[in-house]
Design a protein around this motif. Structure first.
Motif, PDB file in Angstrom:
ATOM      1  N   ILE A 126       5.485  39.732  82.158  1.00 18.18           N
ATOM      2  CA  ILE A 126       6.954  39.742  82.128  1.00 18.18           C
ATOM      3  C   ILE A 126       7.393  39.633  80.678  1.00 18.18           C
ATOM      4  O   ILE A 126       6.878  38.802  79.927  1.00 18.18           O
ATOM      5  N   GLY A 127       8.325  40.466  80.261  1.00 18.68           N
ATOM      6  CA  GLY A 127       8.879  40.374  78.913  1.00 18.68           C
ATOM      7  C   GLY A 127       9.955  39.300  78.857  1.00 18.68           C
ATOM      8  O   GLY A 127      10.813  39.230  79.734  1.00 18.68           O
ATOM      9  N   ILE A 128       9.898  38.462  77.835  1.00 17.72           N
ATOM     10  CA  ILE A 128      10.905  37.406  77.659  1.00 17.72           C
ATOM     11  C   ILE A 128      11.489  37.561  76.255  1.00 17.72           C
ATOM     12  O   ILE A 128      10.804  37.382  75.259  1.00 17.72           O
ATOM     13  N   ARG A 129      12.773  37.897  76.202  1.00 12.43           N
ATOM     14  CA  ARG A 129      13.398  38.271  74.942  1.00 12.43           C
ATOM     15  C   ARG A 129      14.669  37.472  74.702  1.00 12.43           C
ATOM     16  O   ARG A 129      15.367  37.102  75.646  1.00 12.43           O
ATOM     17  N   LEU A 130      14.964  37.264  73.438  1.00 13.07           N
ATOM     18  CA  LEU A 130      16.165  36.533  73.038  1.00 13.07           C
ATOM     19  C   LEU A 130      17.208  37.445  72.419  1.00 13.07           C
ATOM     20  O   LEU A 130      18.307  37.002  72.096  1.00 13.07           O
ATOM     21  N   GLN A 131      16.877  38.731  72.240  1.00 11.86           N
ATOM     22  CA  GLN A 131      17.803  39.708  71.691  1.00 11.86           C
ATOM     23  C   GLN A 131      17.783  40.949  72.567  1.00 11.86           C
ATOM     24  O   GLN A 131      16.727  41.327  73.089  1.00 11.86           O
ATOM     25  N   PRO A 132      18.924  41.622  72.726  1.00 10.41           N
ATOM     26  CA  PRO A 132      18.939  42.870  73.492  1.00 10.41           C
ATOM     27  C   PRO A 132      18.450  44.037  72.643  1.00 10.41           C
ATOM     28  O   PRO A 132      19.108  44.427  71.675  1.00 10.41           O
ATOM     29  N   MET A 133      17.307  44.598  73.004  1.00  8.16           N
ATOM     30  CA  MET A 133      16.736  45.702  72.243  1.00  8.16           C
ATOM     31  C   MET A 133      16.583  46.976  73.073  1.00  8.16           C
ATOM     32  O   MET A 133      16.325  48.042  72.536  1.00  8.16           O
ATOM     33  N   SER A 134      16.715  46.869  74.399  1.00  9.37           N
ATOM     34  CA  SER A 134      16.533  48.036  75.269  1.00  9.37           C
ATOM     35  C   SER A 134      17.695  49.017  75.097  1.00  9.37           C
ATOM     36  O   SER A 134      18.846  48.618  74.876  1.00  9.37           O
ATOM     37  N   THR A 135      17.387  50.291  75.231  1.00  7.30           N
ATOM     38  CA  THR A 135      18.364  51.342  74.997  1.00  7.30           C
ATOM     39  C   THR A 135      19.545  51.253  75.968  1.00  7.30           C
ATOM     40  O   THR A 135      19.378  51.089  77.172  1.00  7.30           O
ATOM     41  N   THR A 136      20.752  51.354  75.413  1.00  6.96           N
ATOM     42  CA  THR A 136      21.985  51.336  76.194  1.00  6.96           C
ATOM     43  C   THR A 136      23.084  52.051  75.424  1.00  6.96           C
ATOM     44  O   THR A 136      23.028  52.145  74.188  1.00  6.96           O
ATOM     45  N   GLY A 137      24.070  52.521  76.150  1.00  6.18           N
ATOM     46  CA  GLY A 137      25.232  53.098  75.489  1.00  6.18           C
ATOM     47  C   GLY A 137      26.236  52.062  75.046  1.00  6.18           C
ATOM     48  O   GLY A 137      27.175  52.377  74.318  1.00  6.18           O
ATOM     49  N   ALA A 138      26.049  50.812  75.468  1.00  2.01           N
ATOM     50  CA  ALA A 138      27.026  49.766  75.163  1.00  2.01           C
ATOM     51  C   ALA A 138      27.000  49.357  73.700  1.00  2.01           C
ATOM     52  O   ALA A 138      28.041  49.021  73.116  1.00  2.01           O
ATOM     53  N   PHE A 139      25.814  49.362  73.099  1.00  3.20           N
ATOM     54  CA  PHE A 139      25.668  48.975  71.697  1.00  3.20           C
ATOM     55  C   PHE A 139      24.284  49.410  71.227  1.00  3.20           C
ATOM     56  O   PHE A 139      23.386  49.642  72.037  1.00  3.20           O
ATOM     57  N   PRO A 140      24.088  49.550  69.913  1.00  2.31           N
ATOM     58  CA  PRO A 140      22.749  49.835  69.402  1.00  2.31           C
ATOM     59  C   PRO A 140      21.866  48.594  69.574  1.00  2.31           C
ATOM     60  O   PRO A 140      22.368  47.500  69.854  1.00  2.31           O
ATOM     61  N   PRO A 141      20.546  48.726  69.419  1.00  3.84           N
ATOM     62  CA  PRO A 141      19.690  47.538  69.450  1.00  3.84           C
ATOM     63  C   PRO A 141      20.187  46.474  68.486  1.00  3.84           C
ATOM     64  O   PRO A 141      20.669  46.774  67.391  1.00  3.84           O
ATOM     65  N   ALA A 142      20.058  45.199  68.885  1.00  6.76           N
ATOM     66  CA  ALA A 142      20.658  44.102  68.129  1.00  6.76           C
ATOM     67  C   ALA A 142      20.199  44.064  66.681  1.00  6.76           C
ATOM     68  O   ALA A 142      20.966  43.660  65.799  1.00  6.76           O
ATOM     69  N   LEU A 143      18.972  44.457  66.419  1.00 12.06           N
ATOM     70  CA  LEU A 143      18.456  44.402  65.053  1.00 12.06           C
ATOM     71  C   LEU A 143      19.120  45.423  64.134  1.00 12.06           C
ATOM     72  O   LEU A 143      18.947  45.360  62.917  1.00 12.06           O
ATOM     73  N   MET A 144      19.877  46.362  64.710  1.00 14.72           N
ATOM     74  CA  MET A 144      20.523  47.390  63.896  1.00 14.72           C
ATOM     75  C   MET A 144      21.904  46.990  63.425  1.00 14.72           C
ATOM     76  O   MET A 144      22.588  47.779  62.757  1.00 14.72           O
ATOM     77  N   GLY A 145      22.390  45.796  63.792  1.00 17.99           N
ATOM     78  CA  GLY A 145      23.657  45.329  63.258  1.00 17.99           C
ATOM     79  C   GLY A 145      24.797  45.420  64.235  1.00 17.99           C
ATOM     80  O   GLY A 145      24.612  45.428  65.455  1.00 17.99           O
ATOM     81  N   THR A 146      26.025  45.534  63.702  1.00 16.02           N
ATOM     82  CA  THR A 146      27.237  45.404  64.525  1.00 16.02           C
ATOM     83  C   THR A 146      27.953  46.722  64.765  1.00 16.02           C
ATOM     84  O   THR A 146      28.933  46.750  65.507  1.00 16.02           O
ATOM     85  N   TRP A 147      27.516  47.805  64.161  1.00 14.78           N
ATOM     86  CA  TRP A 147      28.215  49.076  64.314  1.00 14.78           C
ATOM     87  C   TRP A 147      28.043  49.610  65.735  1.00 14.78           C
ATOM     88  O   TRP A 147      27.148  49.209  66.476  1.00 14.78           O
ATOM     89  N   SER A 148      28.894  50.530  66.127  1.00 15.61           N
ATOM     90  CA  SER A 148      28.747  51.232  67.398  1.00 15.61           C
ATOM     91  C   SER A 148      29.232  52.657  67.205  1.00 15.61           C
ATOM     92  O   SER A 148      30.339  52.885  66.703  1.00 15.61           O
ATOM     93  N   GLY A 149      28.416  53.606  67.613  1.00 13.57           N
ATOM     94  CA  GLY A 149      28.782  55.013  67.474  1.00 13.57           C
ATOM     95  C   GLY A 149      29.229  55.641  68.772  1.00 13.57           C
ATOM     96  O   GLY A 149      29.281  56.867  68.879  1.00 13.57           O
ATOM     97  N   GLY A 150      29.519  54.805  69.772  1.00 19.57           N
ATOM     98  CA  GLY A 150      29.852  55.338  71.081  1.00 19.57           C
ATOM     99  C   GLY A 150      28.598  55.458  71.932  1.00 19.57           C
ATOM    100  O   GLY A 150      27.468  55.378  71.428  1.00 19.57           O
ATOM    101  N   PRO A 151      28.753  55.657  73.246  1.00 21.01           N
ATOM    102  CA  PRO A 151      27.604  55.637  74.153  1.00 21.01           C
ATOM    103  C   PRO A 151      26.467  56.573  73.775  1.00 21.01           C
ATOM    104  O   PRO A 151      25.301  56.171  73.771  1.00 21.01           O
ATOM    105  N   ALA A 152      26.777  57.816  73.436  1.00 20.31           N
ATOM    106  CA  ALA A 152      25.707  58.775  73.153  1.00 20.31           C
ATOM    107  C   ALA A 152      24.932  58.385  71.895  1.00 20.31           C
ATOM    108  O   ALA A 152      23.693  58.415  71.875  1.00 20.31           O
ATOM    109  N   ILE A 153      25.643  58.034  70.844  1.00 20.55           N
ATOM    110  CA  ILE A 153      24.991  57.666  69.591  1.00 20.55           C
ATOM    111  C   ILE A 153      24.219  56.356  69.762  1.00 20.55           C
ATOM    112  O   ILE A 153      23.106  56.196  69.228  1.00 20.55           O
TER     113      ILE A 153
END
Length: 416
Positions: A126-153
Motif C-alpha cells: 500500500i502506498g502511504i503519501r503525505l503529498q498529492p503527486m498522482s495525475t489530476t486536472g485539479a492541480f499539478p503534482p505538489a512538488l511542482m509548486g502553486t501554478w495551475s494551467g487548467g485541467p489539460a495542462i
C-alpha cells in the motif's frame, strides 16, 4: 491479524505520521514493525512500536547533520539521485531481509525497492503519501509548486512528472528486481500495471485542506491526517513550561528538517530575533535540523516538542510549510505565517492562504526582518484569521485518518 511492515525513508516529517498509522494498527491487533533511520529509534519505540533500523546511504547516513555540511542542497540532491536511491533501497532490503510481513506500507522513497520486495514475496503493498503527486486536472503534482494551467495542462504535468521519475530511476528499479530474482520489466510498465490493478495509495492529509480530485482513479484516497502520538510518559521541558506560564501565548517559529549551513543558521537566528522584537511579541524558536539559536528575555529556543502539545499553547505559528507542520497548525486552530523554501512547501502555503488561515506567504529566500515582523503582527492580532483557523480545526477533529488506513489494511490482508 496481519504482520504489517511500515517503511519510512526520509526526515522526521516523513516518519512521525507513520507512527500514527502503526499505533492504530497495533491497537487493532496487528503485529506492526516500523523501519526508519536510526536517529528516530527513540521516537518510534517511545510510542510503543517495534523498530527496525536502516540508513539511507553512505553519503547521507545521518540527515540531521547538515550543520556540518558546506552544501546541504547538494547533499539532498545526492540522496535523491539514482545512486542515492540505490543505496537507500539496498539498505532497506538488508534491514527487511529476515523480517516477516503480510503487507508492506511504502512511503514514496521506499517504493523503488519496496515494490520489487513485495512482488518477490508475493504479498500486497500500500502506498502511504503525505503529498498529492498522482495525475489530476485539479492541480499539478505538489512538488511542482502553486501554478495551475487548467485541467489539460495539469494532467500533462502529472504525466510528465511520472514519466521523468520512471526514466530517472528505471535502472535503479531494474537493479532491485535483478537482486530479488524478478524478471526485467521497465519502470513505466510496472507503473501501468499498478494503475490497472488499482494499487491502493492513501494520502495522510485532510480533504478539507485538499479535496480528493474527482478524476483520481479508484484506490487513490485522501484519508485525513495521521497525527503522530506523543511518546509514552512524555513531559514538557521544565524551562519551556516556565516560559509559557510567564506571559501571553508566544509566536512559534521553526523550520523543521530544513537544512542550513552554520553561517546561514546564524543569519536566520539573528533575523528571527530582530523580527520578534520589532513585532513586540514573545517567541518560541525550534532549533530543528538547522540548529537555530535565539536567546533573549522574551525568546526561548527549544528542541523537539510534540506539535499537538505546543501549538495549543501559542498564538500563531511561522514555519516552512512542510505537510505535517502545516496540518499541526491547522489542527490547533492557530493562524500561520508561511515561509516556504522548496519542494511541496509552496503548495501547502497556498492551501493555507486558500483556507484563510495564513497571515502572509514570505518565501524563505526573500525573508527580511520587516516582512517577517509585519506577518507576525497580523498573525497574532487578526481575528478573522483566527476564526478561519478554528473553523478548519473543528472539521479536522471529525476525521479519522489512521482508521481509514486500518480498513484498507484489513481488506488487502483478508484476501490472502
Amino acid at each position: 491479524m496481519a504482520k504489517v511492515v511500515i517503511t519510512a525513508v526520509g526526515s522526521r516529517g516523513d516518519t512521525a505520521p507513520l507512527i500514527a498509522i502503526g499505533t492504530r494498527l497495533q491497537d487493532a491487533g496487528h503485529d506492526v514493525t516500523l523501519s526508519a533511520m536510526t536517529i528516530f529509534e527513540d521516537l518510534i519505540t517511545g510510542c510503543g512500536l517495534r523498530f527496525v533500523p536502516h540508513e539511507v546511504g553512505t553519503t547521507t547516513a545521518d540527515l540531521s547533520a547538515f550543520e556540518e555540511i558546506e552544501n546541504p542542497a547538494k547533499q539532498l540532491m545526492e540522496f535523491m539521485s539514482p545512486k542515492g536511491m540505490r543505496l537507500a533501497g539496498e539498505n532497506l532490503l538488508i534491514a527487511l531481509k529476515d523480517e516477516p510481513a503480510d503487507v508492506l506500507l511504502l512511503s514514496p522513497f521506499a517504493e523503488l525497492a519496496g515494490h520489487p520486495l513485495a512482488e518477490a514475496r508475493g504479498i500486497p503493498s500500500i502506498g502511504i503519501r503525505l503529498q498529492p503527486m498522482s495525475t489530476t486536472g485539479a492541480f499539478p503534482p505538489a512538488l511542482m509548486g502553486t501554478w495551475s494551467g487548467g485541467p489539460a495542462i495539469n494532467r500533462m504535468a502529472g504525466r510528465f512528472g511520472a514519466g521523468v521519475i520512471d526514466r530517472v530511476y528505471n535502472n535503479t528499479v531494474a537493479h532491485f528486481r535483478a537482486q530479488l530474482g524478478l524478471p526485467k520489466v521497465s519502470a513505466r510498465t510496472l507503473r501501468r500495471r499498478r494503475t490497472e490493478a488499482g494499487w491502493p495509495i492513501l494520502h495522510g492529509f485532510s480533504p478539507t485542506v485538499v479535496p480528493r480530485p474527482d478524476d483520481w482513479r479508484p484506490g487513490i484516497d485522501v484519508t485525513g491526517y495521521w497525527w503522530p502520538p506523543r511518546p509514552l510518559n512524555w513531559e514538557p521541558p521544565a524551562e519551556l513550561a516556565r516560559f509559557l506560564d510567564a506571559g501571553p501565548p508566544p509566536m512559534y517559529i521553526g523550520f523543521g528538517s530544513l537544512p542550513m549551513p552554520k553561517a546561514e543558521a546564524e543569519r536566520v537566528s539573528a533575523l528571527v530575533a530582530l523580527a520578534l522584537h520589532k513585532a513586540g511579541v514573545r517567541g518560541i524558536v525550534q532549533a530543528g535540523w538547522a540548529n537555530l539559536d535565539v536567546a533573549t528575555d522574551d525568546v526561548i529556543t527549544i528542541g523537539e516538542v510534540p506539535h499537538d502539545w505546543l501549538f495549543d499553547r501559542v498564538g500563531a505559528v511561522a514555519h516552512a510549510c512542510g505537510a505535517g507542520t502545516t496540518g499541526a497548525g491547522l489542527r490547533a486552530g492557530v493562524p500561520a505565517v508561511a515561509i516556504p523554501y522548496a519542494g511541496d512547501q509552496a503548495f501547502w502555503a497556498r492551501r493555507l492562504d486558500m483556507l484563510g488561515a495564513s497571515a502572509a506567504t514570505v518565501p524563505f529566500k526573500k525573508l527580511t526582518v520587516d516582512g517577517l515582523a509585519a506577518a507576525i503582527t497580523t498573525a497574532m492580532t487578526d481575528a478573522d484569521l483566527r476564526a478561519n483557523a478554528k473553523a478548519v480545526a473543528a472539521k479536522l477533529a471529525e476525521e479519522d485518518g489512521p482508521g481509514q488506513v486500518l480498513r484498507v489494511v484489513d481488506r488487502v490482508t483478508s484476501t490472502r
